[in-house]
Design a protein around this motif. Structure first.
Motif, mmCIF file in Angstrom:
data_model
loop_
_atom_site.group_PDB
_atom_site.id
_atom_site.type_symbol
_atom_site.label_atom_id
_atom_site.label_comp_id
_atom_site.label_asym_id
_atom_site.label_seq_id
_atom_site.Cartn_x
_atom_site.Cartn_y
_atom_site.Cartn_z
ATOM 1 N N PHE A 173 35.699 -9.795 -57.026
ATOM 2 C CA PHE A 173 37.160 -9.645 -57.152
ATOM 3 C C PHE A 173 37.621 -10.849 -57.965
ATOM 4 O O PHE A 173 38.127 -11.841 -57.451
ATOM 5 C CB PHE A 173 37.772 -9.630 -55.754
ATOM 6 N N HIS A 174 37.462 -10.741 -59.302
ATOM 7 C CA HIS A 174 37.545 -11.907 -60.174
ATOM 8 C C HIS A 174 38.939 -12.512 -60.272
ATOM 9 O O HIS A 174 39.099 -13.666 -60.658
ATOM 10 C CB HIS A 174 37.062 -11.512 -61.584
ATOM 11 N N ASN A 175 39.963 -11.740 -59.968
ATOM 12 C CA ASN A 175 41.325 -12.278 -60.120
ATOM 13 C C ASN A 175 41.971 -12.617 -58.772
ATOM 14 O O ASN A 175 43.186 -12.713 -58.674
ATOM 15 C CB ASN A 175 42.212 -11.296 -60.888
ATOM 16 N N LEU A 176 41.169 -12.801 -57.722
ATOM 17 C CA LEU A 176 41.723 -13.112 -56.406
ATOM 18 C C LEU A 176 42.502 -14.419 -56.419
ATOM 19 O O LEU A 176 43.615 -14.521 -55.893
ATOM 20 C CB LEU A 176 40.583 -13.186 -55.374
ATOM 21 N N GLY A 177 41.925 -15.482 -57.020
ATOM 22 C CA GLY A 177 42.596 -16.775 -57.030
ATOM 23 C C GLY A 177 43.947 -16.723 -57.725
ATOM 24 O O GLY A 177 44.931 -17.295 -57.259
ATOM 25 N N ASN B 279 44.180 4.276 -61.340
ATOM 26 C CA ASN B 279 43.214 3.236 -61.695
ATOM 27 C C ASN B 279 43.042 2.295 -60.510
ATOM 28 O O ASN B 279 43.597 1.206 -60.471
ATOM 29 C CB ASN B 279 43.695 2.482 -62.935
ATOM 30 N N MET B 280 42.245 2.729 -59.530
ATOM 31 C CA MET B 280 42.042 1.963 -58.300
ATOM 32 C C MET B 280 40.921 0.948 -58.477
ATOM 33 O O MET B 280 39.885 1.000 -57.823
ATOM 34 C CB MET B 280 41.750 2.911 -57.138
ATOM 35 N N THR B 281 41.142 -0.030 -59.397
ATOM 36 C CA THR B 281 40.172 -1.104 -59.663
ATOM 37 C C THR B 281 40.907 -2.423 -59.672
ATOM 38 O O THR B 281 42.146 -2.465 -59.757
ATOM 39 C CB THR B 281 39.498 -0.892 -61.032
ATOM 40 N N PRO B 282 40.172 -3.562 -59.577
ATOM 41 C CA PRO B 282 40.846 -4.859 -59.694
ATOM 42 C C PRO B 282 41.654 -4.985 -60.976
ATOM 43 O O PRO B 282 42.740 -5.573 -60.980
ATOM 44 C CB PRO B 282 39.697 -5.864 -59.641
ATOM 45 N N GLN B 283 41.121 -4.401 -62.051
ATOM 46 C CA GLN B 283 41.856 -4.464 -63.309
ATOM 47 C C GLN B 283 43.153 -3.667 -63.220
ATOM 48 O O GLN B 283 44.208 -4.100 -63.689
ATOM 49 C CB GLN B 283 40.982 -3.909 -64.449
ATOM 50 N N GLY B 284 43.086 -2.471 -62.595
ATOM 51 C CA GLY B 284 44.306 -1.676 -62.427
ATOM 52 C C GLY B 284 45.328 -2.388 -61.556
ATOM 53 O O GLY B 284 46.539 -2.351 -61.842
ATOM 54 N N LEU B 285 44.853 -3.045 -60.502
ATOM 55 C CA LEU B 285 45.762 -3.804 -59.660
ATOM 56 C C LEU B 285 46.375 -4.960 -60.429
ATOM 57 O O LEU B 285 47.568 -5.247 -60.322
ATOM 58 C CB LEU B 285 45.006 -4.323 -58.431
ATOM 59 N N GLN B 286 45.539 -5.650 -61.255
ATOM 60 C CA GLN B 286 46.034 -6.762 -62.056
ATOM 61 C C GLN B 286 47.123 -6.298 -63.028
ATOM 62 O O GLN B 286 48.131 -6.969 -63.231
ATOM 63 C CB GLN B 286 44.881 -7.391 -62.837
ATOM 64 N N VAL B 287 46.945 -5.117 -63.592
ATOM 65 C CA VAL B 287 47.941 -4.589 -64.528
ATOM 66 C C VAL B 287 49.274 -4.383 -63.822
ATOM 67 O O VAL B 287 50.333 -4.750 -64.335
ATOM 68 C CB VAL B 287 47.434 -3.261 -65.142
ATOM 69 N N MET B 288 49.217 -3.801 -62.633
ATOM 70 C CA MET B 288 50.465 -3.559 -61.899
ATOM 71 C C MET B 288 51.144 -4.876 -61.534
ATOM 72 O O MET B 288 52.383 -5.002 -61.611
ATOM 73 C CB MET B 288 50.190 -2.733 -60.637
ATOM 74 N N VAL B 289 50.343 -5.875 -61.092
ATOM 75 C CA VAL B 289 50.929 -7.164 -60.728
ATOM 76 C C VAL B 289 51.509 -7.862 -61.949
ATOM 77 O O VAL B 289 52.550 -8.541 -61.862
ATOM 78 C CB VAL B 289 49.894 -8.047 -60.018
ATOM 79 N N GLU B 290 50.863 -7.704 -63.098
ATOM 80 C CA GLU B 290 51.413 -8.307 -64.316
ATOM 81 C C GLU B 290 52.779 -7.718 -64.653
ATOM 82 O O GLU B 290 53.674 -8.416 -65.137
ATOM 83 C CB GLU B 290 50.447 -8.096 -65.482
ATOM 84 N N HIS B 291 52.936 -6.403 -64.412
ATOM 85 C CA HIS B 291 54.257 -5.811 -64.619
ATOM 86 C C HIS B 291 55.293 -6.441 -63.681
ATOM 87 O O HIS B 291 56.461 -6.630 -64.053
ATOM 88 C CB HIS B 291 54.204 -4.295 -64.366
ATOM 89 N N LEU B 292 54.888 -6.757 -62.451
ATOM 90 C CA LEU B 292 55.816 -7.292 -61.447
ATOM 91 C C LEU B 292 55.973 -8.809 -61.524
ATOM 92 O O LEU B 292 56.927 -9.358 -60.966
ATOM 93 C CB LEU B 292 55.330 -6.914 -60.046
ATOM 94 N N SER B 293 55.033 -9.497 -62.196
ATOM 95 C CA SER B 293 55.016 -10.965 -62.175
ATOM 96 C C SER B 293 56.320 -11.599 -62.654
ATOM 97 O O SER B 293 56.830 -12.532 -62.012
ATOM 98 C CB SER B 293 53.845 -11.475 -63.012
ATOM 99 N N PRO B 294 56.927 -11.163 -63.763
ATOM 100 C CA PRO B 294 58.186 -11.800 -64.181
ATOM 101 C C PRO B 294 59.291 -11.680 -63.111
ATOM 102 O O PRO B 294 60.121 -12.574 -62.974
ATOM 103 C CB PRO B 294 58.573 -11.029 -65.453
ATOM 104 N N TRP B 295 59.259 -10.586 -62.379
ATOM 105 C CA TRP B 295 60.293 -10.402 -61.356
ATOM 106 C C TRP B 295 59.971 -11.222 -60.112
ATOM 107 O O TRP B 295 60.883 -11.666 -59.402
ATOM 108 C CB TRP B 295 60.408 -8.915 -60.988
ATOM 109 N N ILE B 296 58.664 -11.450 -59.831
ATOM 110 C CA ILE B 296 58.287 -12.289 -58.686
ATOM 111 C C ILE B 296 58.714 -13.731 -58.909
ATOM 112 O O ILE B 296 59.103 -14.439 -57.977
ATOM 113 C CB ILE B 296 56.763 -12.199 -58.455
#
Length: 1664
Positions: free
Chosen positions: A952-956, A901-918
């Motif tokens: 790229f709606h979730n850049l900020g 899923n090479m879209t901003p939404q797919g990237l957002q999903v992956m970052v959401e998985h990593l966010s608690p650890w960040i």
């Protein structure tokens, strides 16, 4: 000088011989010996008189004098006349026999004197000694001992007297009743016999060649009767040993008939002593001499005694010995020498006795017998030649002994046998096999427990050396060892011996190659015991996989394989000639630590495959594979070798063309594998995988048949064929089968794999595993089986994924398989990483995710969440390989999920998985999450394909998440955060339509900023964060700005303070850069900021309120300043922050600074209070207004924006603050602040600490608050409020320098510790000096105005300010900037005006400043020479006391100036300065001695070798003090003397002396004072002989020095001077005065001085 002078010198030394210090005693003796070197007769006479007149002198001291006499006599007896020799020998004789009691050291020394005289005066000595050796009277023991010593030291002179001596001695033997006397007589008989034997052996050199053995025979025969029949029976052990020592050499001189007659009694008598004496060396030595004498006369009675002799000698060899005892080792050698004598005369009797002893089971007896046998084989080779078969047969039982000592002895016997042809006899093969067996011993069995054998002497080490030496150095063994040694290669029990075997075989094979090919080829058919070429190849190849084991058996095996290639296969020669050296080279380039086992095995397998390809003979290949299968059981205890052999079998089967052979071997391998050994699973699986490359169908068929058969559930074997396998055993079988399928899939041709992966491979894998992933329920819980399954599945999935048809392949059971793997991952322990199951399962999932059909979104989320939770929560791991591999596997899995899923939404999903650890509070979890995020963003950017312009709606949100992490405490996390922001900005550009290869100038500013994030300095970090925020601000779309800010506001509450501060920095930067676009959002932003300010009191939140103060101050500057100055002291942190807000704009900061300068100078700096104690200085109390203004000034100038205003007011600020610093040193606090201090002391430790002044001028007080502060109400003040009050004047001055463009000055002061010095009373002056130096170096253009302001303050009422200003101006003269800026004249005028200042410190600093001209403007010194010299000379006379600091400064200044002024001006004051300086050479103060001596050196240097006679006299007068002060206890003084002496040498016009001074007195070089004095006095006395008397007189003055080193150096210097002076100049020295002084020094309390005086007395003998 008369000869009696030596006596005059000797007497004081002889009196000093009673000194209590051993070192002094030794030096006295050496001095006496030195006098004896000059006039031995006089010295000996003096010693004789001394001893003769001092009868009561203690024996130890008499012995010392006698030893000194002996030393002189040993070298100079030939120089004595008969009278002196007679006098000495009479003294020695008298001393030796003065008392009947024995005082060993004293009387022995006297005896030694007699022996020394006897070397050249044997007749008078013998006459004197024999006079005390009268018939019928028992002599003194030392008389007899002296005769014995004379017989040894002068054989040819003494032996002619022996007949008369012996005739006189014989009656004495009966008279001697004491054992001590008897022992002395025995020793004399021994020495007489040895001397006679030596005389007879060298008759051609003897003075009387008519002397014969018969001359002594009768007397010695009579003596023999007494010694043997009477004294040997004594109970005294020492006497018995003395007797037996004498009997040995006496036996050679006895008449033959007498010896033959006595042997039946003599030998048992000597042998009986073995039982009475533990130390048997002397007995054995004498016995050997007796046996040699008996054999030489052809004794027949020796045969009768032979058995007894052999038994006794054998027992001596078998006695347990301490190898560290030299006497024990010597005894062993003597006993073996006895055996050599017996072996040569009776070999049969010896072997008949010895060989049966080898059959005993007693370790000592057997080891001793073997030791004797080895010695006899080597030393009596001719006699043993016909006994070889008999000796070989007797070795049968020793070969079976397991004791290591016996083994070592057997190996040594075999080595001797090899050199003498024994192993060529029948039975020699057993000896060779024994050696090989010992070479095969494992290292842990080489040494017996508890033994101290060194590894080099272990059985194995000795055997290895023996085998190689026999193979390479004994030519006759070549035909014995070849090809016999080949038979030891393949048996398992000889594995440990492979390395030495291969080395020996290589040597033998090469030797046979040189002899011809026929002699080299192995004829296996002719030698049925030899291994076949297939067996040799298999064996050597298998052991080579572990090449460094067993002393490097890999190299040895490959070299042997290379040499044997004609016998392996005739076609291999050319290929192995190139291939084997490459393998050997690879091993040479590595060590056991650096060699990769996997790479090495791959090279060996490639070597095997190439070999099989070269042979290309199916029959040969099948035979080789059969042999490999046969040897598999041999490696059951060597898993690495067995696994490699499995791979070799696979490679061989792969090359075989016979499918029947392949199937047969595969079936046998499955049936015979040891499945209980987990290490064997991998080898078996690799074998099947390699074989599958060429035989996929047959391999799968054999595996499937085995799975279906009962073999997988039943044990195979004749004894347990009907026994069911246990559950664990069945799991191991299944583990191996699963791995086999995995390796088959991994190696199988890809074009054949996809068709069989689900139907044949996976189905059977899960059938073996008994799981229901494919419809079958999981039952096994064995972790090893689970691991093997995951590993096998990983190999299968990777093989499918790598296939070119993978995109079109539909994996129908993918979802169930992924779910099962996820269960495996979740089942792993969350707190540790013990197995590779996580890693392998995630790698498998990564491959499966990429295959069709795609997983559902929930399944993908479950996989991501489960894997992250399993890995990220692990505790911090060291950088181990398993941990790194697991992290890489997780990264691959997440990348595979993102790829779907090479879209901003797919990237957002992956970052959401990593966010608690960040956002995790644990640093290691954040680091892992940021590293994964950076990797995912890089992958997303590299593989992004934008087909249409989309926002790229979730850049900020993403930038707000990552950017504060640029200040994370972990450096790696900071780097990764920057990479994330960098990737996000390029993603935005990509979505805006820019091409992939577009280089954005703004975004490219981020990578260089990473370098600044490496360092932990917060200022550097936040500066980088500010720069990052600037980049973000330039590239962020307007619609994303508010979301970014709101995300960052949340970051202000980050638990990590660094990240919170970074958020603050970035928010301020964004507001500065993009605030104009936030008009509508300002209320919201301000509301959030105020909320955060209320929640936290951190310093980075406070600046938000400072803008209000700035606005107010722009309208009412004076009122704001006055109000803030009214704040209570010390200022709290908020007050300080508000002060700093006034420097935001230069237009405001300038007026503020002027107001503060006015306030600071408006009032007096301190007030003096009355004191009621007489003699004490009044207390000084700081005034409040200057104090508050100083604190405020520090805050204002600390603000970066104040720089323009500081530049404008630089001179005024610098001077005011410098003088303010001096005015606060040592000043007390005002009373109200003292009250605060008292209240604060009740709540917190700490106080305002004063530092008392010192020095030669009036000082001030420095006040510094130490510890927590307190509010006016007594409550504790936070620690960060306190810092601005600590020495505010110094801090303000530093800030002025920084803001005024003089950063280098501030840094220079910091590096040199100048700021710390400025704060202290003791270091304030030095701090001012360093500040002036830094200003001259880095801020020269500012000095004219600064100097102008400072010069005005030199007339200040406050002494401390005058000192500070003078010190600053004085230091400016040390820099060239004073001349460059034409300030020199005005500076000198300013200093000259203070020459009469009432303060000594000011006057001293004036002189320092004037001397500084030599450093700063040396070319101007001549122009101002008269003024400078006048000031310095006046300074020498300053003050009423001798140690005036002004005089010290004057000497230091003159040392700098004298070389630069006009010569005529210098000569005018030269003599005055030298005379005024000279008394300081011996000052009690180290600094005065150092300065005066160094000035003296500079005066000499300034004369340039052309000084006037008047000054030359001063140079000569200073020479002795300078030389002696080289031993000054203070190193600076000694260093100054080195310099001064080097300079003085130029004016003495003696090149040789100058060279000596230059060579020995180099700076930094160690000085051997005695060696230097000898080197210096030689040319000094040669060039200036007339100075001898003057130098000695000056040296005599220092005999009374208070410094021990100088006091010891003075007599040494005197002695060396006299030693190097010529005879005709001696009258210059008052010898009587010198001797008297030296006598006094011999009573000095310091041993070092007494020794030096004694040494000098010895040297004075030169003129005797």
């Amino acid at each position: 000088m008369t000869e009696s002078y030596v006596k005059k010198l000797s007497y004081p030394l002889l009196e000093a011989v009673t000194d209590k210090d051993p070192a002094v005693q030794e030096q006295v003796c050496r001095a006496l010996c030195s006098l004896g070197e000059v006039q031995p007769a006089e010295m000996l006479c003096a010693c004789e008189e001394f001893l003769r007149h001092r009868d009561k002198l203690a024996h130890p001291y008499r012995a010392m004098v006698l030893r000194a006499m002996e030393t002189v006599l040993s070298s100079h007896t030939c120089r004595l006349d008969k009278d002196t020799a007679s006098t000495v020998l009479l003294l020695a004789s008298s001393e030796m026999t003065k008392t009947k009691e024995l005082f060993c050291e004293w009387q022995q020394a006297a005896s030694s004197v007699l022996v020394a005289v006897g070397k050249h005066f044997i007749n008078p000595v013998m006459e004197e000694v024999l006079s005390k050796f009268q018939p019928g009277v028992l002599p003194h023991p030392l008389v007899v001992q002296t005769l014995a010593s004379l017989a040894v030291s002068n054989v040819f002179g003494t032996v002619p007297f022996l007949p008369s001596v012996l005739s006189t001695m014989l009656p004495m033997l009966g008279m001697a009743k004491h054992d001590t006397m008897r022992a002395v007589l025995c020793c004399a008989l021994q020495r007489f016999s040895e001397s006679a034997l030596e005389y007879l052996a060298n008759l051609d050199q003897a003075p009387d060649p008519t002397v014969r053995k018969d001359t002594f025979a009768a007397d010695l025969a009579s003596a023999y009767d007494v010694l043997f029949h009477h004294w040997l029976q004594s109970r005294e052990a020492k006497l018995r040993l003395a007797v037996v020592e004498a009997l040995g050499p006496m036996s050679h001189l006895l008449p033959g008939e007498k010896l033959e007659e006595q042997l039946p009694k003599l030998l048992p008598g000597v042998l009986a002593l073995y039982k009475k004496h533990a130390e048997a060396f002397h007995v054995s030595k004498s016995l050997g001499q007796i046996l040699e004498a008996a054999v030489s006369v052809g004794s027949r009675s020796l045969e009768v005694q032979l058995d007894t002799l052999l038994a006794a000698l054998h027992a001596q060899i078998c006695v347990p010995v301490e190898s560290s005892s030299p006497l024990v080792q010597s005894n062993q050698k003597e006993v073996l020498r006895c055996f050599t004598v017996l072996a040569c005369c009776s070999p049969d009797r010896l072997l008949a006795f010895l060989l049966p002893k080898l059959d005993t089971s007693n370790e000592r007896l057997r080891v001793g017998s073997l030791q004797i046998l080895r010695h006899v084989i080597n030393s009596a080779a001719a006699q043993m030649e016909v006994k070889k078969p008999f000796i070989l047969s007797s070795m049968r039982l020793p070969l079976l002994d397991t004791n290591n000592k016996v083994k070592r002895a057997v190996v040594q016997v075999i080595s001797a046998m090899a050199h003498h042809g024994y192993l060529e006899q029948p039975g020699g093969e057993a000896m060779i096999e024994y050696i090989v067996q010992q070479c095969a011993l494992p290292p842990e069995q080489e040494l017996d427990p508890g033994t101290e054998d060194a590894p080099a002497d272990s059985v194995r080490a000795v055997s290895v050396r023996t085998l190689y030496l026999v193979s390479t150095t004994v030519d006759r063994m070549s035909d014995v060892l070849w090809p016999h040694l080949l038979g030891f290669l393949t048996p398992v029990r000889f594995t440990g011996a492979l390395t030495p075997l291969c080395r020996s075989l290589v040597h033998l094979a090469l030797k046979r190659q040189e002899a011809g090919a026929d002699a080299f080829l192995i004829q296996s058919e002719a030698h049925v015991t030899l291994p076949s070429p297939y067996a040799i190849t298999t064996r050597l190849l298998a052991v080579s996989c572990n090449p460094y084991l067993g002393d490097g058996r890999g190299v040895a095996s490959l070299r042997l394989l290379h040499v044997l290639h004609p016998s392996i296969h005739p076609l291999l020669g050319q290929h192995w000639e190139s291939a084997v050296p490459l393998l050997l080279k690879h091993l040479d380039e590595h060590t056991e630590e650096t060699l990769s086992p996997k790479e090495w095995e791959a090279r060996l397998l490639m070597f095997l495959q190439d070999t099989l390809a070269v042979v290309s003979d199916n029959t040969w290949i099948c035979q080789l594979s059969l042999e490999m299968c046969k040897q598999l059981p041999c490696y059951n205890g060597a898993p690495r070798e067995k696994n490699f052999l499995y791979k070799c079998i696979g490679a061989t089967l792969r090359a075989a063309s016979s499918r029947e052979v392949v199937r047969k071997h595969l079936r046998e391998l499955l049936e015979t594998a040891r499945y209980q050994e987990e290490a064997e699973h991998e080898g078996l699986a690799c074998c099947f995988g390699i074989c599958a490359v060429s035989h996929l169908e047959d391999t799968l068929a054999q595996l499937e048949d085995f799975v279906r058969s009962d073999m997988s559930r039943k044990s195979i074997g004749i004894f347990n064929i009907f026994k069911d396998r246990s559950e664990s055993e069945a799991d191991r079988v299944r583990s191996a089968l699963v791995l086999c399928y995995g390796h088959v899939a991994s190696q199988a041709p890809r074009e054949l794999l996809l068709a069989k992966v689900e139907s044949d491979i996976l189905r059977n894998m899960f059938q073996v595993f008994s799981t229901k992933v494919l419809g079958i329920k999981i039952e096994s819980k064995d972790p090893a089986l689970k691991q093997c399954l995951v590993q096998g599945l990983c190999m299968v999935s990777q093989a499918v994924h790598s296939s070119v048809q993978a995109d079109s392949f539909q994996f129908s059971k993918k979802a169930e398989l992924v779910a099962q793997l996820l269960e495996f991952i979740r089942a792993e322990p969350p707190d540790s990483l013990r197995t590779p199951i996580r890693k392998t399962a995630m790698l498998t999932c990564a491959c499966l995710v990429s295959l069709e059909p795609a997983l559902e979104e929930q399944a993908q989320a479950d996989v991501a969440h489960g894997c992250l939770h399993s890995v990220m929560a692990l505790p911090p791991e060291p950088q181990e390989l398993l941990y790194l591999d697991t992290m890489r596997a997780l990264e691959n899995l997440l990348t595979s999920l993102l790829r779907r899923n090479m879209t901003p939404q797919g990237l957002q999903v992956m970052v959401e998985h990593l966010s608690p650890w960040i956002k995790s509070p644990r640093a290691h979890e954040r680091a892992r999450a940021l590293a994964l995020s950076a990797s995912l963003l890089r992958y997303f950017l590299e593989h992004l394909r934008v087909s249409a312009l989309v926002p790229f709606h979730n850049l900020g949100l993403l930038v707000g998440l990552f950017s504060p992490r640029c200040a994370d405490p972990w450096p790696a996390s900071r780097q990764e955060a920057v990479d994330c922001v960098y990737s996000l900005l390029y993603l935005q550009l990509a979505y805006e339509g820019f091409s992939r290869d577009h280089q954005d100038d703004v975004a490219e500013q981020l990578p260089p900023l990473k370098d600044g994030l490496v360092h932990p300095d917060p200022a550097t970090l936040f500066h980088c964060c500010h720069s990052i925020a600037q980049v973000i601000a330039k590239r962020l779309p307007p619609d994303q700005l508010i979301s970014l800010l709101l995300t960052m506001f949340e970051g202000l509450g980050d638990p990590d303070k660094n990240c919170s501060r970074a958020a603050t920095v970035m928010i301020n930067c964004l507001l500065q850069e993009r605030g104009s676009a936030l008009l509508e959002k300002v209320p919201e932003i301000v509301s959030v900021l105020r909320c955060k300010l209320r929640e936290a009191q951190e310093a980075h939140v406070l600046p938000a309120a400072q803008h209000s103060v700035y606005l107010l101050a722009t309208q009412h500057c004076a009122a704001v300043v006055s109000s803030l100055l009214g704040s209570p002291l010390p200022f709290d942190s908020h007050t300080c922050a508000l002060w700093r807000a006034l420097a935001v704009e230069p237009s405001l900061s300038g007026p503020v600074l002027r107001l503060l300068l006015d306030k600071m100078s408006k009032d007096v700096p301190f007030k003096e209070s009355r004191t009621f104690l007489p003699g004490t200085a009044p207390d000084r109390v700081a005034t409040l207004l200057p104090l508050a203004a100083t604190c405020a000034l520090r805050e204002v100038v600390s603000a970066p924006a104040s720089a323009p205003a500081v530049l404008e007011l630089y001179p005024q600020l610098f001077v005011a603050l410098l003088l303010r610093v001096s005015s606060t040193v040592g000043v007390q606090l005002p009373r109200n602040l003292q009250a605060k201090e008292r209240r604060a002391a009740s709540t917190a430790p700490g106080s305002f600490e004063p530092c008392r002044p010192n020095g030669d001028h009036c000082g001030c007080w420095l006040w510094v608050w130490v510890g927590p502060s307190a509010t006016p109400h007594g409550t504790a003040i936070p620690q960060d409020w306190l810092k601005p009050q600590q020495s505010s004047a110094v801090d303000a001055l530093r800030a002025v320098l920084l803001q005024g463009g003089s950063k280098d000055v501030e840094q220079c002061m910091e590096m040199e510790g100048g700021w710390a010095l400025l704060r202290t009373s003791a270091g304030h002056e030095e701090g001012v000096t360093r500040l002036a130096s830094a200003m001259a170096k880095h801020a020269g253009p500012r000095l004219p105005l600064v100097m102008k302001s400072l010069a005005c303050m030199q007339g200040s009422l406050y002494e401390v300010q005058r000192v500070t200003s003078t010190a600053f101006l004085a230091e400016l003269l040390s820099s060239s900037v004073a001349d460059d800026l034409t300030l020199l004249e005005s500076l000198l005028d300013s200093l000259a005006a203070r020459q009469q200042d009432p303060c000594a410190g000011v006057r001293r600093l004036v002189l320092r400043g004037m001397s500084n001209v030599a450093s700063g403007s040396p070319d101007k010194v001549r122009a101002h020479g008269p003024q400078l010299l006048t000031a310095m000379v006046g300074g020498l006379d300053d003050g009423d006391h001798t140690h005036s600091p002004v005089a010290l400064e004057a000497m230091a200044g003159l040392a700098r100036l004298v070389e630069l002024v006009e010569t005529r001006e210098l000569r005018a004051v030269l003599l005055h300065v030298a005379i005024r300086t000279r008394p300081f050479f011996d000052s009690d103060k180290t600094e005065f001695r150092t300065a005066s001596i160094r000035l003296f050196g500079h005066l000499n240097k300034a004369c340039h070798g052309a000084c006037e006679d008047v000054f030359l006299d001063q140079v000569v007068g200073g020479l002795a003090p300078l030389l002696l002060h080289l031993q000054d206890p203070q190193a600076p003084v000694a260093g100054a003397c080195r310099f001064a002496l080097r300079m003085c040498a130029r004016n003495l016009e003696c090149e040789e002396l100058e060279d000596v001074f230059r060579q020995h007195l180099q700076e930094g070089r160690g000085l051997h004072f005695g060696e230097f004095l000898h080197a210096a006095c030689r040319p000094l006395m040669r060039s200036f002989p007339d100075l001898l008397g003057r130098l000695v007189s000056t040296s005599l003055f220092y005999f009374k020095s208070s410094w021990e080193g100088v006091r010891a150096a003075a007599p040494m210097f005197t002695g060396v001077l006299v030693l190097n002076a010529e005879r005709e100049h001696l009258p210059q020295v008052d010898l009587e005065q010198l001797l008297a002084a030296l006598r006094l020094l011999l009573q000095d309390p310091a041993p070092r001085v007494r020794a030096s005086a004694a040494e000098t007395l010895g040297r004075l003998g030169k003129f005797a």
